[in-house]
Design an enzyme around this catalytic site. Sequence first.
Site, PDB file in Angstrom:
ATOM      1  N   LEU A   1      12.791   2.850   2.939  1.00  0.00           N
ATOM      2  CA  LEU A   1      12.420   4.230   3.266  1.00  0.00           C
ATOM      3  C   LEU A   1      12.075   4.320   4.741  1.00  0.00           C
ATOM      4  O   LEU A   1      11.103   3.718   5.198  1.00  0.00           O
ATOM      5  CB  LEU A   1      11.224   4.661   2.413  1.00  0.00           C
TER       6      LEU A   1
ATOM      7  N   HIS B   1       0.298  -0.990   7.003  1.00  0.00           N
ATOM      8  CA  HIS B   1       0.551  -0.608   8.398  1.00  0.00           C
ATOM      9  C   HIS B   1       0.321   0.897   8.560  1.00  0.00           C
ATOM     10  O   HIS B   1       0.659   1.692   7.679  1.00  0.00           O
ATOM     11  CB  HIS B   1       1.998  -0.961   8.757  1.00  0.00           C
TER      12      HIS B   1
END
Length: 341
Positions: free
Chosen positions: A126, A230
């Site tokens: 993605l 992240h």
Amino acid sequence: MLVIRPIEQRDLPTLKQIAIESGHGFTSLPVNDELLQNKINHSLASFASRAGGKGECLYFFVAEDSDTGEVLGTTALESAVGLSSPFYTYLLGKQVHSSRKLGIYNVVETLTLTNDYTGVSELCTLFLREPARHGMNGRLLSKSRFLFLAEFPELFDRRILAEMRGVSDDDGNSPFWSWLQEHFFSMDFPTVDYLTGIGQKGFIADLMPKYPIYVSLLSKQARAVIGKTHEKTRPALHLLEEEGFSWRGYVDIFDAGPSVECEVREIHTVRSSRQLRVHIGEPTQPGQYLISNGRFGDFRALLGDMAINEQQQAVISSKMASLLKVEDGDTVRVAEMKRND
């Protein structure tokens, strides 16, 4: 308007640019022409010959701007991981060290190398390019996969996982990997990330610690990022959590990012989606819907205004019907999107 469609050979140059833009830690898109071509070939083959059931298939999609033809994002589904080559994860668990005689009772966290996700389906790859990171584009890119899952459940496992990118800096340095590198490896994080992306995973079995790792022995920096995502991946994680995905203690073996999972039938968009017949016209009092054409090799999905009439038909504009490649009477799968989603 963005339209989700299967990847094609003509998308290779843009796919390479996306691989460059995705940066360190995005293992599924290595900057390697041969590997990127292999992914396209794998997806083309998967869409060209529909499997009779779950196999080692890759369904790779891109998001195309319907006005310019520019590809602005990627997303994919793997029907099963770990069948041809091992799929490793760490499981965060606990061990008890106690002595009743001494009155000592200590619970310590451990990381154990596993192949527990073997055969499970995976959401992967993605990535939305910077110019398209606005509005509902991210939700379309993520949720369109769930319409494909709902339409073709026999091609996938009952469970599906998604690996979230773990913490690393702009230069690709991972605090978790830095500890492993110091004690067990002699390769930096970008190198191992790249080797994994191109399928050279033999070094994992050769060099990875064979026994559970006591978390307390890790550096403070490494401990702090276990199960953390992240910053650029947090929006994607939030979308999956809304759909019912949860973290059950599995983390990536390189950056310690969380692997989240869900039963396919329990995914919110899968459960709430339904099939309707198409009526082409101008919808009155429309709502915003995620819509797919329900086709396999010619799959299309988009996000747009639609109404449901008294005959329980999906009323869509002629432009939207053209983008979806459907006509009056065809079947579409739809899932309503709340305006504040």
